[in-house]
Write a protein that holds these residues in place. Structure first.
Motif, mmCIF file in Angstrom:
data_model
loop_
_atom_site.group_PDB
_atom_site.id
_atom_site.type_symbol
_atom_site.label_atom_id
_atom_site.label_comp_id
_atom_site.label_asym_id
_atom_site.label_seq_id
_atom_site.Cartn_x
_atom_site.Cartn_y
_atom_site.Cartn_z
ATOM 1 N N MET A 1 -26.965 -61.980 -3.082
ATOM 2 C CA MET A 1 -28.074 -61.051 -3.175
ATOM 3 C C MET A 1 -29.177 -61.678 -4.026
ATOM 4 N N ALA A 2 -30.391 -61.331 -3.721
ATOM 5 C CA ALA A 2 -31.551 -61.844 -4.452
ATOM 6 C C ALA A 2 -31.957 -60.856 -5.538
ATOM 7 N N GLY A 3 -32.589 -61.368 -6.599
ATOM 8 C CA GLY A 3 -33.066 -60.522 -7.680
ATOM 9 C C GLY A 3 -34.545 -60.214 -7.537
ATOM 10 N N TYR A 4 -34.929 -59.032 -8.004
ATOM 11 C CA TYR A 4 -36.318 -58.582 -7.952
ATOM 12 C C TYR A 4 -36.627 -57.813 -9.227
ATOM 13 N N CYS A 5 -37.841 -57.989 -9.715
ATOM 14 C CA CYS A 5 -38.349 -57.220 -10.848
ATOM 15 C C CYS A 5 -39.415 -56.279 -10.299
ATOM 16 N N LEU A 6 -39.195 -54.986 -10.460
ATOM 17 C CA LEU A 6 -40.161 -53.981 -10.016
ATOM 18 C C LEU A 6 -40.923 -53.500 -11.244
ATOM 19 N N LEU A 7 -42.213 -53.749 -11.274
ATOM 20 C CA LEU A 7 -43.077 -53.297 -12.360
ATOM 21 C C LEU A 7 -43.781 -52.047 -11.882
ATOM 22 N N ILE A 8 -43.666 -50.981 -12.645
ATOM 23 C CA ILE A 8 -44.067 -49.655 -12.165
ATOM 24 C C ILE A 8 -45.070 -49.019 -13.107
ATOM 25 N N VAL A 76 -45.579 -43.020 -8.426
ATOM 26 C CA VAL A 76 -45.682 -44.353 -9.022
ATOM 27 C C VAL A 76 -46.373 -45.320 -8.079
ATOM 28 N N ARG A 77 -46.871 -46.410 -8.673
ATOM 29 C CA ARG A 77 -47.343 -47.579 -7.941
ATOM 30 C C ARG A 77 -46.491 -48.746 -8.408
ATOM 31 N N THR A 78 -46.172 -49.636 -7.502
ATOM 32 C CA THR A 78 -45.259 -50.722 -7.861
ATOM 33 C C THR A 78 -45.882 -52.098 -7.649
ATOM 34 N N THR A 79 -45.419 -53.041 -8.442
ATOM 35 C CA THR A 79 -45.669 -54.461 -8.259
ATOM 36 C C THR A 79 -44.293 -55.105 -8.227
ATOM 37 N N THR A 80 -44.026 -55.907 -7.207
ATOM 38 C CA THR A 80 -42.693 -56.480 -7.029
ATOM 39 C C THR A 80 -42.741 -57.989 -7.159
ATOM 40 N N MET A 81 -41.794 -58.537 -7.919
ATOM 41 C CA MET A 81 -41.665 -59.988 -8.068
ATOM 42 C C MET A 81 -40.234 -60.382 -7.738
ATOM 43 N N LYS A 82 -40.083 -61.422 -6.940
ATOM 44 C CA LYS A 82 -38.759 -61.974 -6.700
ATOM 45 C C LYS A 82 -38.374 -62.802 -7.920
ATOM 46 N N THR A 83 -37.116 -62.717 -8.324
ATOM 47 C CA THR A 83 -36.665 -63.434 -9.509
ATOM 48 C C THR A 83 -35.519 -64.379 -9.159
ATOM 49 N N PHE A 84 -35.323 -65.364 -10.024
ATOM 50 C CA PHE A 84 -34.248 -66.329 -9.860
ATOM 51 C C PHE A 84 -33.458 -66.368 -11.157
ATOM 52 N N PRO A 85 -32.130 -66.245 -11.093
ATOM 53 C CA PRO A 85 -31.331 -66.299 -12.320
ATOM 54 C C PRO A 85 -31.390 -67.690 -12.954
ATOM 55 N N GLU A 86 -31.028 -67.746 -14.217
ATOM 56 C CA GLU A 86 -31.112 -68.998 -14.966
ATOM 57 C C GLU A 86 -30.378 -70.137 -14.271
ATOM 58 N N GLN A 87 -29.200 -69.876 -13.736
ATOM 59 C CA GLN A 87 -28.444 -70.964 -13.095
ATOM 60 C C GLN A 87 -29.198 -71.547 -11.908
ATOM 61 N N ASP A 88 -29.897 -70.719 -11.132
ATOM 62 C CA ASP A 88 -30.701 -71.222 -10.016
ATOM 63 C C ASP A 88 -31.909 -72.010 -10.531
ATOM 64 N N TYR A 89 -32.519 -71.505 -11.595
ATOM 65 C CA TYR A 89 -33.654 -72.187 -12.208
ATOM 66 C C TYR A 89 -33.242 -73.583 -12.677
ATOM 67 N N ARG A 90 -32.089 -73.673 -13.310
ATOM 68 C CA ARG A 90 -31.595 -74.966 -13.784
ATOM 69 C C ARG A 90 -31.357 -75.928 -12.615
ATOM 70 N N LYS A 91 -30.835 -75.412 -11.500
ATOM 71 C CA LYS A 91 -30.642 -76.258 -10.314
ATOM 72 C C LYS A 91 -31.977 -76.777 -9.807
ATOM 73 N N MET A 92 -32.987 -75.893 -9.791
ATOM 74 C CA MET A 92 -34.325 -76.313 -9.359
ATOM 75 C C MET A 92 -34.853 -77.424 -10.260
ATOM 76 N N LEU A 93 -34.646 -77.273 -11.558
ATOM 77 C CA LEU A 93 -35.126 -78.289 -12.497
ATOM 78 C C LEU A 93 -34.409 -79.606 -12.281
ATOM 79 N N ASP A 94 -33.110 -79.537 -12.016
ATOM 80 C CA ASP A 94 -32.335 -80.759 -11.772
ATOM 81 C C ASP A 94 -32.772 -81.479 -10.501
#
Length: 98
Positions: A1-8, A76-94
């Protein structure tokens, strides 16, 4: 599953009826569950956004359906951002190209 941050942000209607906020959170959780979305964290914020919700969802389309359904209620009004967990971020950096 993918992560998302909903700013409301509350709309005028949403803040006028804020006493119903707990019921709206429960209804939002129920709708999310029916769509296969898992609420991970919900926080009240001080600053440019009123609420932050971190969710996990099967895909972008499911999150879009959720925020459209919630937003259509007018509170409400929403702003949505897709997020990546730290382990995925570290893989991207590698795997950054040189």
């Amino acid at each position: 599953m993918a992560g998302y941050c909903l700013l409301i942000n509350f709309t005028d209607q949403g803040i006028r009826t804020i006493r119903d906020g707990a019921k709206r959170i429960d209804a939002g959780r129920d709708l999310a569950r029916r769509l296969g979305i898992e609420f991970k964290e919900l926080s009240l914020c001080i600053g440019p956004y009123d609420i932050m919700i971190h969710v996990d969802a099967p895909d972008d389309e499911t999150v879009a359906r959720f925020v459209l359904a919630v937003g259509s209620r007018g509170n409400v009004r929403t702003t949505t951002m897709k997020t990546f967990p730290e382990q995925d971020y570290r893989k991207m950096l590698d795997n950054l190209p040189e």
